[in-house]
Design a protein around this motif. Structure first.
Motif, PDB file in Angstrom:
ATOM      1  N   MET A   1      45.024  45.568  29.405  1.00 51.05           N
ATOM      2  CA  MET A   1      44.229  46.798  29.360  1.00 51.05           C
ATOM      3  C   MET A   1      42.739  46.456  29.310  1.00 51.05           C
ATOM      4  O   MET A   1      42.329  45.549  28.585  1.00 51.05           O
ATOM      5  N   SER A   2      41.941  47.163  30.102  1.00 47.52           N
ATOM      6  CA  SER A   2      40.512  46.903  30.149  1.00 47.52           C
ATOM      7  C   SER A   2      39.839  47.283  28.828  1.00 47.52           C
ATOM      8  O   SER A   2      40.192  48.275  28.194  1.00 47.52           O
ATOM      9  N   ASP A 129      50.061  45.605  41.477  1.00 46.57           N
ATOM     10  CA  ASP A 129      49.182  44.991  40.485  1.00 46.57           C
ATOM     11  C   ASP A 129      49.129  43.472  40.638  1.00 46.57           C
ATOM     12  O   ASP A 129      48.076  42.864  40.426  1.00 46.57           O
ATOM     13  N   GLU A 133      45.735  41.338  41.125  1.00 49.24           N
ATOM     14  CA  GLU A 133      45.319  40.236  40.253  1.00 49.24           C
ATOM     15  C   GLU A 133      44.925  39.013  41.081  1.00 49.24           C
ATOM     16  O   GLU A 133      43.933  38.343  40.791  1.00 49.24           O
ATOM     17  N   LYS A 199      39.898  54.191  36.142  1.00 47.58           N
ATOM     18  CA  LYS A 199      40.711  53.131  35.548  1.00 47.58           C
ATOM     19  C   LYS A 199      40.603  51.849  36.366  1.00 47.58           C
ATOM     20  O   LYS A 199      40.482  50.749  35.807  1.00 47.58           O
ATOM     21  N   GLU A 202      37.228  50.219  35.884  1.00 50.54           N
ATOM     22  CA  GLU A 202      37.172  49.520  34.604  1.00 50.54           C
ATOM     23  C   GLU A 202      37.851  48.164  34.702  1.00 50.54           C
ATOM     24  O   GLU A 202      37.347  47.161  34.179  1.00 50.54           O
ATOM     25  N   ASP A 203      38.981  48.118  35.374  1.00 49.96           N
ATOM     26  CA  ASP A 203      39.715  46.866  35.546  1.00 49.96           C
ATOM     27  C   ASP A 203      38.915  45.879  36.394  1.00 49.96           C
ATOM     28  O   ASP A 203      38.855  44.678  36.088  1.00 49.96           O
ATOM     29  N   GLU A 206      35.957  44.561  34.387  1.00 49.25           N
ATOM     30  CA  GLU A 206      36.429  43.669  33.326  1.00 49.25           C
ATOM     31  C   GLU A 206      36.818  42.295  33.864  1.00 49.25           C
ATOM     32  O   GLU A 206      36.484  41.260  33.273  1.00 49.25           O
ATOM     33  N   ASN A 207      37.500  42.278  34.995  1.00 47.43           N
ATOM     34  CA  ASN A 207      38.100  41.033  35.487  1.00 47.43           C
ATOM     35  C   ASN A 207      37.287  40.315  36.559  1.00 47.43           C
ATOM     36  O   ASN A 207      37.604  39.172  36.901  1.00 47.43           O
TER      37      ASN A 207
END
Length: 248
Positions: A1-2, A129, A133, A199, A202-203, A206-207
């Motif tokens: 989760m972010s 997902d 990634e 969402k 945000e991901d 974050e990543n």
């Protein structure tokens, strides 16, 4: 989760900001940017990649015009990334991106970018997902390659607009003759996916933050333009560039 919560970050300028004063400051910065861009082109040691991302109607086009419009067009390129063509689909997702990275001496602007491949693709579930990634890792590797191998400074801006302001601007595209050309039938559909896009943003932030993101309050164009112009100005100043001497 972010860990990032865009809903907790303001989309408006800080309290106490003087609109007219900021606009005058931006005007002076833009004048300086013209000279700094000329230095960048002449010295030919550095390059700059500006990545602009944001929800629909966050003001990417206007920002480019206001902040970069006075620069020498020989030293600035703008690339807008739409949906991939059939040819582009035959290659890895970064193939079409890599062809447009800046050469030394150049400023390259991406109006949308490689991040679309982990944003819209995920929102519409065109990739899963696990694939996302892998792509985020590839993006980190790609940005590191540009930074380390070609002396490219990457400036990433997320233009942070509120849902209310977006609705207002999309409505203007239906009513203002000067803005109707921006209207797209998919706008209303995409706007309904606001929470999903937020969402995924945000991901992504974050990543894919080895090259840090600048989250820019974008409800007020005058403030957004100031932040981006100032960030670019400070970056170019930090290069401590000099015009080359005559070759002996």
């Amino acid at each position: 989760m972010s860990k990032i919560r865009l809903s907790e970050i303001s989309t408006t300028p800080p309290d106490g900001m003087d609109k007219e004063a900021i606009k005058l400051m931006t005007k002076e910065i833009v004048k300086e940017l013209d000279e700094l861009q000329n230095l960048l082109y002449a010295e030919h040691k550095h390059s700059v990649l500006i990545v602009l991302q944001g929800m629909d109607a966050s003001g990417k086009d206007g920002l480019i015009r206001k902040v970069l419009g006075n620069m020498n067009p020989q030293g600035v390129n703008v690339k807008s990334f739409k949906g991939p063509t059939d040819e582009e689909k035959e290659h890895d997702f970064l193939w079409r991106i890599h062809r447009h990275v800046p050469a030394k001496g150049m400023i390259q602007v991406f109006n949308r970018s490689h991040y679309e491949d982990i944003l819209i693709q995920r929102v519409h579930k065109w990739i899963d997902d696990k694939t996302a990634e892998k792509r985020m890792q590839a993006i980190n590797d790609f940005e590191r390659l540009l930074s380390e191998d070609n002396n490219t400074t990457i400036l990433k801006f997320y233009l942070h607009i509120s849902q209310e302001e977006q609705s207002k601007r999309l409505q203007e595209r239906l009513e203002d003759p000067r803005k109707m050309w921006k209207y797209n039938k998919s706008d209303a559909v995409e706007a309904k996916l606001w929470k999903d896009y937020r969402k995924m943003y945000e991901d992504a932030i974050e990543n894919c933050n080895e090259v840090k993101w600048n989250i820019v309050p974008a409800d007020k164009n005058w403030y957004k333009e100031y932040v981006v112009a100032q960030t670019l100005r400070d970056t170019l100043r930090s290069f401590e560039m000099q015009y080359p001497n005559l070759e002996q």
